[in-house]
Design a protein around this motif. Structure first.
Motif, PDB file in Angstrom:
ATOM      1  N   GLY A  20     -16.438 -34.644 -29.875  1.00 18.52           N
ATOM      2  CA  GLY A  20     -15.638 -35.694 -30.487  1.00 18.52           C
ATOM      3  C   GLY A  20     -15.249 -35.338 -31.904  1.00 18.52           C
ATOM      4  O   GLY A  20     -15.957 -34.589 -32.601  1.00 18.52           O
ATOM      5  N   LEU A  52     -12.645 -36.298 -27.362  1.00 18.87           N
ATOM      6  CA  LEU A  52     -12.378 -37.604 -27.965  1.00 18.87           C
ATOM      7  C   LEU A  52     -11.899 -37.389 -29.383  1.00 18.87           C
ATOM      8  O   LEU A  52     -12.558 -36.694 -30.172  1.00 18.87           O
ATOM      9  N   PHE A 322     -20.206 -35.030 -32.540  1.00 20.82           N
ATOM     10  CA  PHE A 322     -19.003 -35.345 -33.302  1.00 20.82           C
ATOM     11  C   PHE A 322     -18.948 -34.388 -34.485  1.00 20.82           C
ATOM     12  O   PHE A 322     -19.886 -34.322 -35.284  1.00 20.82           O
TER      13      PHE A 322
END
Length: 357
Positions: A20, A52, A322
């Motif tokens: 992400g 994402l 992330f």
């Protein structure tokens, strides 16, 4: 089979991998409006193979911006350009998410590269209605906030709900609520910033109330088949503040209210925080919350290497990683990580001739 490049299902969505793009403030908006900078910035991550892509913090009210140049979603006028961005990024195979935020007592401040730092005065485009749970500034050069009234709290909840409606119209598939880094929701969670004596302060149950209220309000308008994420600071890194044990309790309650994944960051609330930083230094927060709250988590913080990211997913420390600064350095990090791990992935045909052989 690479764990990092295994698909991940969140409600009706399937992410093409576990990578992400963390929300990263760009301070490049025009009265909250996204610009071509955002199209190119976010579009690069989508073409670069991330599963994402999350926007930077999008303020749900004008006074909820960190700086006058922050992205916003408090007005329908913000929708068309955001829709252009989501259309492009989704066409590249990325799932698009938006982080909804209110800066709280860290609002009306200058962009990081501007000097002097700290408060932006009204005469220079700032605002004087900076809000917080209690009238306690973040630091001496930051604005002196007003303690939110109950009517003001109700207005914030309504603003988050309205922003979620606009996010859907703008083509976003994921919402992340920003309850980290010392901004409004986080400041209600932490006893360092929250010294209220009403039912939004004091006990743990009272301090988490606003975050739960906002979550419930957003879930009433956000489709049941689309995921809802929350970013928290799992620790204030300061004595007497919010900590990992409270984070586990909050995570359990959020999961029961329809939150699908917890984005586990830390810090940002106390100017006197003491953080020991190193590669993957925040991963243990995601690992503990995942284990004890029985909910999916994302790990963040100095994740830079493909093998490092693979191990985080493979050993069950988190369900996603992330990345932020590493993706600024190389937006096509996911494509190169797949090559390093021997995973199959699709390159944009325009870039296929650059695929490592």
């Amino acid at each position: 089979m690479s764990a990092l490049f295994a698909p991940l299902s969140l409600r009706s969505l399937t992410l093409r991998n576990r990578i992400g793009v963390s929300p990263m403030c760009q301070y490049s908006s025009d009265n909250g409006l996204a610009t071509d900078w955002h199209l190119v910035h976010l579009g690069a991550f989508a073409t670069g193979g991330a599963g994402l892509v999350l926007t930077e913090a999008a303020a749900v009210t004008p006074e909820g911006r960190i700086s006058p140049q922050d992205l916003g979603i408090w007005d329908d006028a913000h929708i068309p350009m955001l829709r252009r961005i989501t259309d492009f990024c989704r066409a590249q195979g990325a799932v698009m998410g938006i982080q909804l935020a209110h800066a709280g007592r860290k609002a009306s401040t200058r962009r990081p590269w501007e000097q002097p730092g700290g408060t932006v005065p009204v005469s220079e485009g700032g605002w004087d209605n900076v809000m917080a749970p209690s009238a306690l500034p973040f630091a001496p050069n930051f604005p002196s906030p007003h303690a939110l009234s109950l009517d003001g709290i109700a207005h914030v909840i309504t603003a988050f709900r309205a922003a979620a409606r606009r996010a859907l119209e703008a083509g976003f598939q994921v919402i992340e609520l920003h309850a980290a880094h010392g901004y409004l929701l986080h400041s209600f969670l932490s006893p360092i910033a929250n010294q209220r004596t009403d039912h939004y302060g004091g006990s743990f149950e009272n301090r988490i109330r606003l975050t739960l209220d906002v979550t419930d309000a957003v879930r009433t308008v956000w489709p049941s088949d689309l995921p809802l994420l929350v970013r928290i600071s799992a620790s204030d890194w300061a004595e007497g503040g919010w900590d990992i044990a409270q984070s586990v309790q909050l995570a359990t309650m959020l999961h029961a209210r329809g939150v699908d994944l917890l984005d586990c960051s830390s810090g940002g609330l106390a100017a006197h925080q003491q953080i020991t930083i190193g590669p993957g230094y925040q991963v243990p927060f995601a690992q503990r919350i995942r284990a004890e709250a029985s909910m999916p988590t994302a790990a963040v913080g100095l994740i830079t290497d493909a093998i490092q990211a693979e191990q985080i997913i493979a050993d069950g420390s988190a369900d996603m990683v992330f990345l932020a600064r590493e993706l600024l350095r190389n937006p096509r990090w996911p494509l190169l990580a797949a090559h390093a791990l021997g995973a199959m992935t699709t390159w944009p045909p325009q870039y296929e001739r650059a695929r490592p052989r």
